[in-house]
Design a protein around this motif. Structure first.
Motif, PDB file in Angstrom:
ATOM      1  N   GLY A   1      -3.575   2.574   7.776  1.00  0.00           N
ATOM      2  CA  GLY A   1      -4.347   3.229   7.497  1.00  0.00           C
ATOM      3  C   GLY A   1      -3.150   4.287   7.056  1.00  0.00           C
ATOM      4  O   GLY A   1      -2.315   3.764   5.387  1.00  0.00           O
TER       5      GLY A   1
ATOM      6  N   TRP B   1      -8.552  18.289   3.911  1.00  0.00           N
ATOM      7  CA  TRP B   1      -9.727  17.097   3.463  1.00  0.00           C
ATOM      8  C   TRP B   1      -9.991  16.664   3.824  1.00  0.00           C
ATOM      9  O   TRP B   1     -11.142  16.197   3.749  1.00  0.00           O
ATOM     10  N   ARG B   2     -10.045  15.830   5.432  1.00  0.00           N
ATOM     11  CA  ARG B   2     -10.009  15.521   6.218  1.00  0.00           C
ATOM     12  C   ARG B   2     -11.476  15.654   7.081  1.00  0.00           C
ATOM     13  O   ARG B   2     -12.377  15.151   7.479  1.00  0.00           O
TER      14      ARG B   2
ATOM     15  N   ARG C   1     -14.635  14.734   5.937  1.00  0.00           N
ATOM     16  CA  ARG C   1     -15.472  13.177   6.743  1.00  0.00           C
ATOM     17  C   ARG C   1     -16.022  13.295   8.161  1.00  0.00           C
ATOM     18  O   ARG C   1     -16.701  12.551   8.185  1.00  0.00           O
TER      19      ARG C   1
ATOM     20  N   ARG D   1      -3.471  15.854  13.204  1.00  0.00           N
ATOM     21  CA  ARG D   1      -4.359  14.944  10.892  1.00  0.00           C
ATOM     22  C   ARG D   1      -5.156  16.144  10.647  1.00  0.00           C
ATOM     23  O   ARG D   1      -4.839  16.593   9.052  1.00  0.00           O
TER      24      ARG D   1
ATOM     25  N   GLY E   1       0.209   1.070  -3.515  1.00  0.00           N
ATOM     26  CA  GLY E   1      -1.088   0.439  -3.566  1.00  0.00           C
ATOM     27  C   GLY E   1      -1.930   0.914  -4.393  1.00  0.00           C
ATOM     28  O   GLY E   1      -2.927   1.259  -4.461  1.00  0.00           O
ATOM     29  N   TYR E   2      -1.086   1.517  -5.322  1.00  0.00           N
ATOM     30  CA  TYR E   2      -1.912   2.114  -6.558  1.00  0.00           C
ATOM     31  C   TYR E   2      -1.730   0.920  -8.250  1.00  0.00           C
ATOM     32  O   TYR E   2      -1.026   1.152  -9.149  1.00  0.00           O
TER      33      TYR E   2
ATOM     34  N   ARG F   1     -10.841   0.017   2.164  1.00  0.00           N
ATOM     35  CA  ARG F   1     -10.528  -1.205   1.274  1.00  0.00           C
ATOM     36  C   ARG F   1      -9.368  -2.348   1.937  1.00  0.00           C
ATOM     37  O   ARG F   1      -9.473  -3.480   1.182  1.00  0.00           O
TER      38      ARG F   1
ATOM     39  N   ALA G   1      -1.788  -0.880   3.491  1.00  0.00           N
ATOM     40  CA  ALA G   1      -2.397   0.093   3.714  1.00  0.00           C
ATOM     41  C   ALA G   1      -3.118   1.194   2.364  1.00  0.00           C
ATOM     42  O   ALA G   1      -2.497   1.491   1.861  1.00  0.00           O
ATOM     43  N   LEU G   2      -4.462   0.486   2.110  1.00  0.00           N
ATOM     44  CA  LEU G   2      -4.920   0.834   0.953  1.00  0.00           C
ATOM     45  C   LEU G   2      -6.542   2.046   1.511  1.00  0.00           C
ATOM     46  O   LEU G   2      -6.997   2.089   0.745  1.00  0.00           O
ATOM     47  N   GLY G   3      -6.741   2.533   2.479  1.00  0.00           N
ATOM     48  CA  GLY G   3      -7.147   3.523   3.225  1.00  0.00           C
ATOM     49  C   GLY G   3      -8.536   2.303   3.420  1.00  0.00           C
ATOM     50  O   GLY G   3      -8.858   1.441   3.041  1.00  0.00           O
ATOM     51  N   VAL G   4      -9.339   3.445   4.652  1.00  0.00           N
ATOM     52  CA  VAL G   4     -10.498   2.621   5.292  1.00  0.00           C
ATOM     53  C   VAL G   4     -11.761   2.597   3.892  1.00  0.00           C
ATOM     54  O   VAL G   4     -11.693   3.766   3.388  1.00  0.00           O
TER      55      VAL G   4
ATOM     56  N   ASP H   1       3.261   6.392   5.575  1.00  0.00           N
ATOM     57  CA  ASP H   1       3.148   7.840   5.609  1.00  0.00           C
ATOM     58  C   ASP H   1       4.133   8.281   6.473  1.00  0.00           C
ATOM     59  O   ASP H   1       4.688   9.448   6.748  1.00  0.00           O
TER      60      ASP H   1
ATOM     61  N   GLY I   1       0.547  -1.033  -0.005  1.00  0.00           N
ATOM     62  CA  GLY I   1      -0.089  -0.364  -0.176  1.00  0.00           C
ATOM     63  C   GLY I   1       0.971   1.455   0.132  1.00  0.00           C
ATOM     64  O   GLY I   1       1.933   0.963   0.016  1.00  0.00           O
ATOM     65  N   ALA I   2       0.089   2.742  -0.758  1.00  0.00           N
ATOM     66  CA  ALA I   2       0.548   3.473  -0.152  1.00  0.00           C
ATOM     67  C   ALA I   2       1.797   3.945  -1.323  1.00  0.00           C
ATOM     68  O   ALA I   2       1.818   2.840  -2.619  1.00  0.00           O
TER      69      ALA I   2
HETATM   70  N1  UDP Z   1      -3.774   4.862  -0.570  1.00  0.00           N
HETATM   71  C1  UDP Z   1      -3.184   4.066  -2.073  1.00  0.00           C
HETATM   72  N2  UDP Z   1      -3.788   2.848  -2.848  1.00  0.00           N
HETATM   73  C2  UDP Z   1      -5.202   3.683  -3.544  1.00  0.00           C
HETATM   74  C3  UDP Z   1      -5.790   4.535  -2.200  1.00  0.00           C
HETATM   75  C4  UDP Z   1      -4.732   4.697  -0.935  1.00  0.00           C
HETATM   76  O1  UDP Z   1      -2.459   2.897  -1.234  1.00  0.00           O
HETATM   77  O2  UDP Z   1      -5.607   3.483  -4.056  1.00  0.00           O
HETATM   78  C5  UDP Z   1      -2.871   4.892   0.670  1.00  0.00           C
HETATM   79  C6  UDP Z   1      -2.352   6.321   1.008  1.00  0.00           C
HETATM   80  O3  UDP Z   1      -1.514   6.185  -0.155  1.00  0.00           O
HETATM   81  C7  UDP Z   1      -2.215   5.855   2.400  1.00  0.00           C
HETATM   82  C8  UDP Z   1      -2.716   5.087   2.530  1.00  0.00           C
HETATM   83  O4  UDP Z   1      -3.476   4.144   1.208  1.00  0.00           O
HETATM   84  O5  UDP Z   1      -0.535   5.348   2.334  1.00  0.00           O
HETATM   85  C9  UDP Z   1      -3.908   5.538   3.641  1.00  0.00           C
HETATM   86  O6  UDP Z   1      -4.920   6.196   3.234  1.00  0.00           O
HETATM   87  P1  UDP Z   1      -5.515   7.240   4.520  1.00  0.00           P
HETATM   88  O7  UDP Z   1      -5.039   7.664   5.315  1.00  0.00           O
HETATM   89  O8  UDP Z   1      -6.671   8.155   3.835  1.00  0.00           O
HETATM   90  O9  UDP Z   1      -6.399   6.449   4.894  1.00  0.00           O
HETATM   91  P2  UDP Z   1      -7.470   6.234   6.308  1.00  0.00           P
HETATM   92  O10 UDP Z   1      -7.846   7.678   6.240  1.00  0.00           O
HETATM   93  O11 UDP Z   1      -8.492   6.132   4.994  1.00  0.00           O
HETATM   94  O12 UDP Z   1      -6.943   4.984   7.164  1.00  0.00           O
END
Ligand code: UDP
Length: 245
Positions: free
Chosen positions: A187, A220-221, A224, A214, A138-139, A166, A161-164, A191, A110-111
């Motif tokens: 999450g 941008w958070r 949400r 944060r 993660g892309y 996912r 680390a793909l975000g919540v 980073d 991820g990330a």
């Molecule tokens: N991320 C990723 N692929 C995606 C979307 C997000 O790898 O398609 C990564 C993003 O780069 C970051 C991590 O997911 O490092 C967590 O993102 P975020 O902080 O938005 O997570 P959340 O707050 O939703 O847990």
């Protein structure tokens, strides 16, 4: 009588464990080649789970749900429990340290590419001898290719680390197929490890104001958070367990 370690917050499980006990669960799982999905719960996730039933099921099934968010800690304390916040980033670091001691392999998924590579480098610097089984940003284009890369690396621990939500869904879909004992959605941890996102100063953390810091870094958070936090607080106040909408 011993107090129950698992409590209920808005119908979701929260495990009130010290990092050491949680680490013991991780260790046992790796030794016994079981399956453990570690979830770090915050208020946004709790609210999301009320409309996303697949996500809710995953949270309900998890055997280790850490109180990661200040909102969740607050809700647990309202039940008269002594609760220590166990931030996902700290637990991920603790697992990495234990992994270095025990020789477990850790895979980072991820990330952005530069971020996940820097995160792995930081873990190696902080934990000499740690075995990084592999990294994958993660892309990716192909879900299957990414999964195959993880599978062939055969890690004991997979940090995702793909975000919540996912990351939790990814784990739920692939953990068993790939045969990875311990998986955790982390999450923004990579980073933080890479230094692209700073953690709140110690004083703000001890005042439970990490979320405010944060917001300052990632404005941008706001939208949400504004949609979910007041609802979370209201639902906890009401002591309601059913029906968010
Ligand atoms: N991320 C990723 N692929 C995606 C979307 C997000 O790898 O398609 C990564 C993003 O780069 C970051 C991590 O997911 O490092 C967590 O993102 P975020 O902080 O938005 O997570 P959340 O707050 O939703 O847990």
């Amino acid at each position: 009588m011993m107090e129950e370690k698992r409590i209920d917050v808005l119908g979701l499980p929260v495990d009130l464990l010290e990092a050491d006990s949680a680490l013991a669960m991780v260790e046992e799982c790796i030794l016994e080649r079981g399956l453990l999905q570690v979830v770090t719960l915050n208020a946004e996730m709790a609210i999301l789970s009320r409309v996303d039933k697949e996500f809710e099921k995953i949270l309900l099934r998890s055997r280790l749900v850490l109180p990661d968010g200040s909102g969740v800690v607050w809700a647990a304390r309202r039940q008269g429990r002594k609760v220590k916040k166990l931030a996902g980033v700290d637990f991920a670091k603790s697992m990495a340290s234990r992994a270095a001691e025990r020789g477990w392999g850790v895979f980072l998924l991820g990330a952005k590419k530069a971020v996940v590579e820097a995160a792995a480098a930081q873990l190696m610097k902080d934990n000499p001898g740690i075995r990084i089984s592999g990294v994958q940003d993660g892309y990716f284009q192909s879900e299957e290719e990414a999964a195959e890369k993880v599978r062939s690396a055969k890690p004991d621990i997979l940090l995702v680390a793909l975000g919540v939500p996912r990351q939790e869904k990814w784990i739920s879909e692939y953990q068993e197929k790939l045969g990875i004992p311990v998986c955790m959605g982390v999450g923004g941890t990579f980073d933080v490890l890479a230094g692209t996102v700073k953690r709140a100063p110690g004083l703000m953390r001890s005042l439970q104001l990490e979320w405010l810091f944060r917001l300052y870094q990632e404005p941008w958070r706001w939208r949400r958070m504004i949609r979910t936090l007041p609802l979370f607080v209201w639902l906890v106040w009401q002591g309601r367990k059913e029906g968010a909408s």
